[in-house]
Design a protein around this motif. Structure first.
Motif, mmCIF file in Angstrom:
data_model
loop_
_atom_site.group_PDB
_atom_site.id
_atom_site.type_symbol
_atom_site.label_atom_id
_atom_site.label_comp_id
_atom_site.label_asym_id
_atom_site.label_seq_id
_atom_site.Cartn_x
_atom_site.Cartn_y
_atom_site.Cartn_z
ATOM 1 N N SER A 1 -35.511 -6.194 -34.776
ATOM 2 C CA SER A 1 -36.416 -7.253 -34.322
ATOM 3 C C SER A 1 -35.732 -8.177 -33.321
ATOM 4 O O SER A 1 -36.305 -8.539 -32.282
ATOM 5 N N LEU A 2 -34.507 -8.586 -33.624
ATOM 6 C CA LEU A 2 -33.745 -9.441 -32.704
ATOM 7 C C LEU A 2 -33.643 -8.805 -31.328
ATOM 8 O O LEU A 2 -33.893 -9.459 -30.297
ATOM 9 N N LEU A 3 -33.275 -7.534 -31.294
ATOM 10 C CA LEU A 3 -33.109 -6.853 -30.009
ATOM 11 C C LEU A 3 -34.443 -6.706 -29.286
ATOM 12 O O LEU A 3 -34.518 -6.866 -28.056
ATOM 13 N N THR A 4 -35.505 -6.428 -30.035
ATOM 14 C CA THR A 4 -36.835 -6.355 -29.422
ATOM 15 C C THR A 4 -37.229 -7.709 -28.849
ATOM 16 O O THR A 4 -37.748 -7.797 -27.728
ATOM 17 N N TYR A 5 -36.996 -8.766 -29.604
ATOM 18 C CA TYR A 5 -37.316 -10.126 -29.148
ATOM 19 C C TYR A 5 -36.542 -10.462 -27.869
ATOM 20 O O TYR A 5 -37.052 -11.169 -26.990
ATOM 21 N N ASN A 6 -35.323 -9.929 -27.751
ATOM 22 C CA ASN A 6 -34.494 -10.203 -26.577
ATOM 23 C C ASN A 6 -34.751 -9.236 -25.420
ATOM 24 O O ASN A 6 -33.990 -9.211 -24.452
ATOM 25 N N GLY A 7 -35.824 -8.452 -25.535
ATOM 26 C CA GLY A 7 -36.261 -7.659 -24.385
ATOM 27 C C GLY A 7 -35.854 -6.208 -24.377
ATOM 28 O O GLY A 7 -36.079 -5.502 -23.380
ATOM 29 N N PHE A 8 -35.277 -5.709 -25.467
ATOM 30 C CA PHE A 8 -34.896 -4.298 -25.538
ATOM 31 C C PHE A 8 -36.059 -3.446 -26.032
ATOM 32 O O PHE A 8 -36.888 -3.901 -26.829
ATOM 33 N N GLN A 9 -36.109 -2.203 -25.579
ATOM 34 C CA GLN A 9 -36.961 -1.185 -26.181
ATOM 35 C C GLN A 9 -36.133 -0.513 -27.265
ATOM 36 O O GLN A 9 -35.081 0.080 -26.989
ATOM 37 N N VAL A 10 -36.593 -0.601 -28.507
ATOM 38 C CA VAL A 10 -35.779 -0.165 -29.648
ATOM 39 C C VAL A 10 -36.316 1.132 -30.226
ATOM 40 O O VAL A 10 -37.533 1.324 -30.345
ATOM 41 N N LEU B 1 -43.700 -3.946 -33.988
ATOM 42 C CA LEU B 1 -44.992 -3.367 -33.615
ATOM 43 C C LEU B 1 -45.443 -3.888 -32.258
ATOM 44 O O LEU B 1 -45.951 -3.134 -31.420
ATOM 45 N N LYS B 2 -45.256 -5.167 -32.040
ATOM 46 C CA LYS B 2 -45.617 -5.784 -30.755
ATOM 47 C C LYS B 2 -44.809 -5.155 -29.616
ATOM 48 O O LYS B 2 -45.316 -4.962 -28.516
ATOM 49 N N GLY B 3 -43.543 -4.836 -29.902
ATOM 50 C CA GLY B 3 -42.673 -4.231 -28.888
ATOM 51 C C GLY B 3 -42.815 -2.733 -28.765
ATOM 52 O O GLY B 3 -42.089 -2.115 -27.988
ATOM 53 N N GLN B 4 -43.743 -2.144 -29.556
ATOM 54 C CA GLN B 4 -44.010 -0.698 -29.507
ATOM 55 C C GLN B 4 -42.721 0.114 -29.704
ATOM 56 O O GLN B 4 -42.401 1.016 -28.930
ATOM 57 N N PHE B 5 -41.999 -0.231 -30.763
ATOM 58 C CA PHE B 5 -40.743 0.464 -31.038
ATOM 59 C C PHE B 5 -40.999 1.912 -31.436
ATOM 60 O O PHE B 5 -42.091 2.281 -31.884
ATOM 61 N N LYS B 6 -39.979 2.717 -31.294
ATOM 62 C CA LYS B 6 -40.056 4.131 -31.652
ATOM 63 C C LYS B 6 -39.374 4.345 -33.003
ATOM 64 O O LYS B 6 -38.421 3.653 -33.347
#
Length: 259
Positions: free
Chosen positions: A88-97, A58-63
Protein backbone atom coordinates in the motif's frame (compact mmCIF):
# COMPACT_ATOMS: atom_id res chain seq x y z
CA UNK A 1 -17.24 0.56 7.07
CA UNK A 2 -13.57 -0.34 6.73
CA UNK A 3 -14.23 -3.70 8.35
CA UNK A 4 -17.04 -4.35 5.87
CA UNK A 5 -14.61 -3.85 3.01
CA UNK A 6 -12.39 -6.52 4.56
CA UNK A 7 -15.37 -8.87 4.85
CA UNK A 8 -16.13 -8.29 1.18
CA UNK A 9 -12.54 -8.96 0.14
CA UNK A 10 -11.72 -11.96 2.34
CA UNK A 11 -15.11 -13.47 3.08
CA UNK A 12 -17.46 -13.74 6.04
CA UNK A 13 -15.63 -16.60 7.77
CA UNK A 14 -12.32 -14.71 7.74
CA UNK A 15 -14.11 -11.59 9.00
CA UNK A 16 -15.66 -13.53 11.90
CA UNK A 17 -12.28 -14.96 12.92
CA UNK A 18 -10.09 -11.88 12.49
CA UNK A 19 -12.27 -8.79 12.95
CA UNK A 20 -15.32 -9.61 15.09
CA UNK A 21 -14.65 -9.51 18.84
CA UNK A 22 -14.35 -13.03 20.22
CA UNK A 23 -13.03 -15.06 23.14
CA UNK A 24 -10.28 -16.67 21.03
CA UNK A 25 -8.85 -13.66 19.18
CA UNK A 26 -6.46 -13.55 16.26
CA UNK A 27 -2.92 -13.20 17.62
CA UNK A 28 -2.15 -10.21 15.39
CA UNK A 29 -5.50 -8.41 15.06
CA UNK A 30 -6.08 -8.58 18.86
CA UNK A 31 -9.88 -8.85 18.52
CA UNK A 32 -10.41 -10.08 22.09
CA UNK A 33 -13.95 -9.58 23.36
CA UNK A 34 -14.13 -7.14 26.29
CA UNK A 35 -10.48 -6.06 26.07
CA UNK A 36 -9.85 -2.75 27.88
CA UNK A 37 -6.05 -2.68 27.52
CA UNK A 38 -4.01 -0.65 25.03
CA UNK A 39 -4.44 -3.59 22.67
CA UNK A 40 -7.85 -2.16 21.79
CA UNK A 41 -6.13 0.88 20.23
CA UNK A 42 -3.86 -1.44 18.26
CA UNK A 43 -6.89 -3.41 17.10
CA UNK A 44 -8.58 -0.24 15.85
CA UNK A 45 -5.48 0.96 14.05
CA UNK A 46 -4.83 -2.40 12.41
CA UNK A 47 -8.40 -2.82 11.17
CA UNK A 48 -8.39 0.68 9.70
CA UNK A 49 -4.88 0.36 8.27
CA UNK A 50 -5.58 -2.98 6.64
CA UNK A 51 -8.84 -1.72 5.13
CA UNK A 52 -7.14 1.41 3.82
CA UNK A 53 -4.26 -0.69 2.46
CA UNK A 54 -6.60 -2.99 0.54
CA UNK A 55 -8.55 0.01 -0.75
CA UNK A 56 -5.31 1.67 -1.90
CA UNK A 57 -4.15 -1.48 -3.69
CA UNK A 58 -7.49 -1.84 -5.45
CA UNK A 59 -7.45 1.85 -6.37
CA UNK A 60 -3.93 1.39 -7.77
CA UNK A 61 -5.02 -1.68 -9.79
CA UNK A 62 -2.28 -3.84 -8.31
CA UNK A 63 -1.44 -7.22 -9.78
CA UNK A 64 -1.56 -10.49 -7.89
CA UNK A 65 -4.80 -9.91 -5.97
CA UNK A 66 -5.63 -13.63 -5.93
CA UNK A 67 -2.19 -14.46 -4.51
CA UNK A 68 -2.55 -11.91 -1.71
CA UNK A 69 -6.08 -13.09 -0.88
CA UNK A 70 -4.99 -16.71 -0.71
CA UNK A 71 -2.20 -15.79 1.68
CA UNK A 72 -4.65 -14.05 3.99
CA UNK A 73 -6.96 -17.06 3.93
CA UNK A 74 -4.32 -19.71 4.56
CA UNK A 75 -1.54 -18.07 6.59
CA UNK A 76 -1.04 -16.26 9.86
CA UNK A 77 -2.34 -12.70 9.71
CA UNK A 78 0.84 -10.85 10.72
CA UNK A 79 3.04 -11.49 7.64
CA UNK A 80 0.10 -10.91 5.29
CA UNK A 81 -0.78 -7.65 7.04
CA UNK A 82 2.80 -6.39 6.83
CA UNK A 83 3.01 -7.29 3.15
CA UNK A 84 -0.25 -5.47 2.38
CA UNK A 85 0.90 -2.45 4.36
CA UNK A 86 4.19 -2.13 2.45
CA UNK A 87 2.45 -2.77 -0.88
CA UNK A 88 0.00 0.00 0.00
CA UNK A 89 2.80 2.43 0.89
CA UNK A 90 4.50 1.86 -2.45
CA UNK A 91 1.20 2.19 -4.33
CA UNK A 92 0.44 5.43 -2.48
CA UNK A 93 3.90 6.71 -3.49
CA UNK A 94 3.16 6.12 -7.17
CA UNK A 95 4.45 2.61 -7.85
CA UNK A 96 2.62 -0.06 -9.83
CA UNK A 97 2.77 -3.03 -7.46
CA UNK A 98 2.66 -6.74 -8.19
CA UNK A 99 2.42 -9.45 -5.53
CA UNK A 100 4.82 -12.24 -6.50
CA UNK A 101 3.92 -15.89 -6.02
CA UNK A 102 6.37 -18.29 -4.43
CA UNK A 103 8.81 -20.00 -6.78
CA UNK A 104 11.19 -21.71 -4.36
CA UNK A 105 14.05 -20.51 -6.56
CA UNK A 106 16.78 -18.38 -5.01
CA UNK A 107 16.95 -14.99 -6.69
CA UNK A 108 13.31 -15.16 -7.72
CA UNK A 109 11.55 -15.77 -4.40
CA UNK A 110 10.77 -12.26 -3.18
CA UNK A 111 7.48 -10.65 -2.14
CA UNK A 112 6.68 -7.67 -4.40
CA UNK A 113 7.74 -6.01 -7.63
CA UNK A 114 7.24 -2.24 -7.64
CA UNK A 115 7.60 -0.22 -10.84
CA UNK A 116 7.74 3.54 -11.32
CA UNK A 117 9.17 5.67 -14.14
CA UNK A 118 10.26 2.57 -16.02
CA UNK A 119 12.36 1.14 -13.16
CA UNK A 120 11.32 -2.01 -11.28
CA UNK A 121 12.32 -2.67 -7.67
CA UNK A 122 12.40 -6.08 -6.04
CA UNK A 123 10.85 -5.85 -2.58
CA UNK A 124 11.47 -8.35 0.21
CA UNK A 125 9.56 -8.11 3.51
CA UNK A 126 10.39 -9.82 6.79
CA UNK A 127 9.65 -9.49 10.49
CA UNK A 128 11.48 -10.15 13.74
CA UNK A 129 9.72 -11.49 16.82
CA UNK A 130 10.18 -10.29 20.39
CA UNK A 131 13.51 -11.16 21.96
CA UNK A 132 16.94 -9.68 22.69
CA UNK A 133 18.38 -7.37 20.04
CA UNK A 134 21.92 -8.34 19.06
CA UNK A 135 24.17 -7.84 16.07
CA UNK A 136 23.97 -11.58 15.35
CA UNK A 137 20.16 -11.59 15.44
CA UNK A 138 19.96 -8.91 12.75
CA UNK A 139 22.92 -10.23 10.77
CA UNK A 140 21.50 -13.75 10.53
CA UNK A 141 18.24 -12.41 9.11
CA UNK A 142 20.07 -10.30 6.53
CA UNK A 143 22.25 -13.22 5.43
CA UNK A 144 19.13 -15.26 4.76
CA UNK A 145 17.77 -12.55 2.46
CA UNK A 146 20.95 -11.84 0.51
CA UNK A 147 20.21 -14.00 -2.53
CA UNK A 148 16.42 -13.94 -2.46
CA UNK A 149 16.16 -11.00 -4.87
CA UNK A 150 17.41 -11.01 -8.49
CA UNK A 151 20.84 -9.45 -9.10
CA UNK A 152 19.88 -7.47 -12.21
CA UNK A 153 17.81 -4.64 -10.66
CA UNK A 154 17.46 -2.50 -7.51
CA UNK A 155 16.03 -4.06 -4.35
CA UNK A 156 14.79 -3.01 -0.91
CA UNK A 157 14.26 -4.97 2.30
CA UNK A 158 11.57 -3.93 4.79
CA UNK A 159 12.06 -5.39 8.26
CA UNK A 160 9.30 -5.15 10.84
CA UNK A 161 10.85 -5.07 14.33
CA UNK A 162 9.47 -5.05 17.88
CA UNK A 163 8.80 -1.57 19.22
CA UNK A 164 10.93 -2.39 22.28
CA UNK A 165 13.98 -2.57 20.03
CA UNK A 166 13.50 1.08 19.09
CA UNK A 167 12.60 2.41 22.54
CA UNK A 168 16.23 3.41 23.19
CA UNK A 169 17.51 4.61 19.81
CA UNK A 170 20.88 5.85 21.09
CA UNK A 171 21.66 2.34 22.34
CA UNK A 172 20.04 0.22 19.64
CA UNK A 173 20.57 2.07 16.36
CA UNK A 174 24.34 1.45 16.46
CA UNK A 175 23.60 -2.30 16.57
CA UNK A 176 21.51 -2.01 13.42
CA UNK A 177 24.09 0.24 11.76
CA UNK A 178 26.86 -2.27 12.41
CA UNK A 179 24.80 -5.12 10.97
CA UNK A 180 23.67 -3.09 7.95
CA UNK A 181 27.18 -1.87 7.08
CA UNK A 182 28.52 -5.43 7.37
CA UNK A 183 25.72 -6.68 5.11
CA UNK A 184 26.20 -3.94 2.49
CA UNK A 185 29.92 -4.73 2.36
CA UNK A 186 29.12 -8.37 1.58
CA UNK A 187 26.24 -7.81 -0.85
CA UNK A 188 25.45 -5.03 -3.30
CA UNK A 189 22.00 -6.32 -4.29
CA UNK A 190 20.00 -4.22 -1.79
CA UNK A 191 19.72 -0.46 -2.11
CA UNK A 192 18.08 -0.01 1.28
CA UNK A 193 17.01 -1.71 4.47
CA UNK A 194 14.03 -0.04 6.11
CA UNK A 195 12.99 -0.79 9.68
CA UNK A 196 9.28 -0.62 10.46
CA UNK A 197 7.74 -0.56 13.93
CA UNK A 198 4.52 0.38 15.68
CA UNK A 199 4.58 2.88 18.54
CA UNK A 200 1.91 2.69 21.25
CA UNK A 201 1.62 5.62 23.68
CA UNK A 202 -0.97 4.99 26.42
CA UNK A 203 -2.88 7.84 28.05
CA UNK A 204 -5.71 8.16 30.56
CA UNK A 205 -8.40 6.78 28.29
CA UNK A 206 -7.04 4.57 25.52
CA UNK A 207 -3.78 4.94 23.62
CA UNK A 208 -2.19 6.64 20.63
CA UNK A 209 -0.61 4.45 17.94
CA UNK A 210 1.64 5.33 15.03
CA UNK A 211 3.71 3.56 12.42
CA UNK A 212 7.37 4.61 12.21
CA UNK A 213 10.07 3.82 9.67
CA UNK A 214 13.82 4.30 9.63
CA UNK A 215 15.90 3.63 6.53
CA UNK A 216 19.55 2.78 6.00
CA UNK A 217 20.71 3.22 2.40
CA UNK A 218 23.50 1.48 0.49
CA UNK A 219 25.71 4.03 -1.28
CA UNK A 220 27.46 1.27 -3.21
CA UNK A 221 24.49 -0.71 -4.53
CA UNK A 222 24.98 -2.59 -7.79
CA UNK A 223 22.03 -0.82 -9.40
CA UNK A 224 21.55 2.67 -7.93
CA UNK A 225 17.99 3.89 -7.49
CA UNK A 226 17.46 7.63 -8.20
CA UNK A 227 14.79 8.45 -5.62
CA UNK A 228 15.12 6.47 -2.40
CA UNK A 229 12.74 8.83 -0.59
CA UNK A 230 9.88 7.08 -2.43
CA UNK A 231 10.51 4.00 -0.30
CA UNK A 232 9.39 5.66 2.94
CA UNK A 233 6.19 7.53 3.85
CA UNK A 234 5.55 11.24 3.76
CA UNK A 235 4.11 12.98 6.81
CA UNK A 236 0.61 14.43 6.98
CA UNK A 237 -0.10 17.79 8.61
CA UNK A 238 -1.18 16.01 11.81
CA UNK A 239 2.12 14.16 12.05
CA UNK A 240 0.74 10.78 10.93
CA UNK A 241 2.67 8.83 8.34
CA UNK A 242 0.84 8.47 5.03
CA UNK A 243 0.71 4.82 4.03
CA UNK A 244 -2.58 4.64 2.17
CA UNK A 245 -5.64 6.41 0.87
CA UNK A 246 -8.49 6.56 3.38
CA UNK A 247 -11.44 4.35 2.49
CA UNK A 248 -13.65 6.29 4.93
CA UNK A 249 -12.75 9.64 3.36
CA UNK A 250 -13.52 8.20 -0.06
CA UNK A 251 -16.97 7.13 1.12
CA UNK A 252 -17.58 10.57 2.65
CA UNK A 253 -16.63 12.12 -0.68
CA UNK A 254 -19.16 9.94 -2.50
CA UNK A 255 -21.83 10.89 0.01
CA UNK A 256 -21.06 14.59 -0.38
CA UNK A 257 -21.37 14.34 -4.16
CA UNK A 258 -24.75 12.64 -3.90
CA UNK A 259 -26.30 15.36 -1.70
Amino acid sequence: MTSRLLALCFGWEWYQQKIVFRDDPDEWMLNLKGDTSTNRALYGRRVKQLGDAIFTLLKGQFKGADILKQRFLTRATKPCFIEAEIASLLTYNGFQVEVIGETGIRGEDFDLAATRDGVTLSVEITAKEDGPLTFQTVSNTLKGKRTQVPPHRPAVLYMRVPADWMAKPNENQPIFNEAFVDFFQRSRRFNAIILVWEVVVPFTVGAFTQMTMWGCFNNNARHPYPNLSLLTPTMAADGQVQLAYSFTDWLKGLEAKST
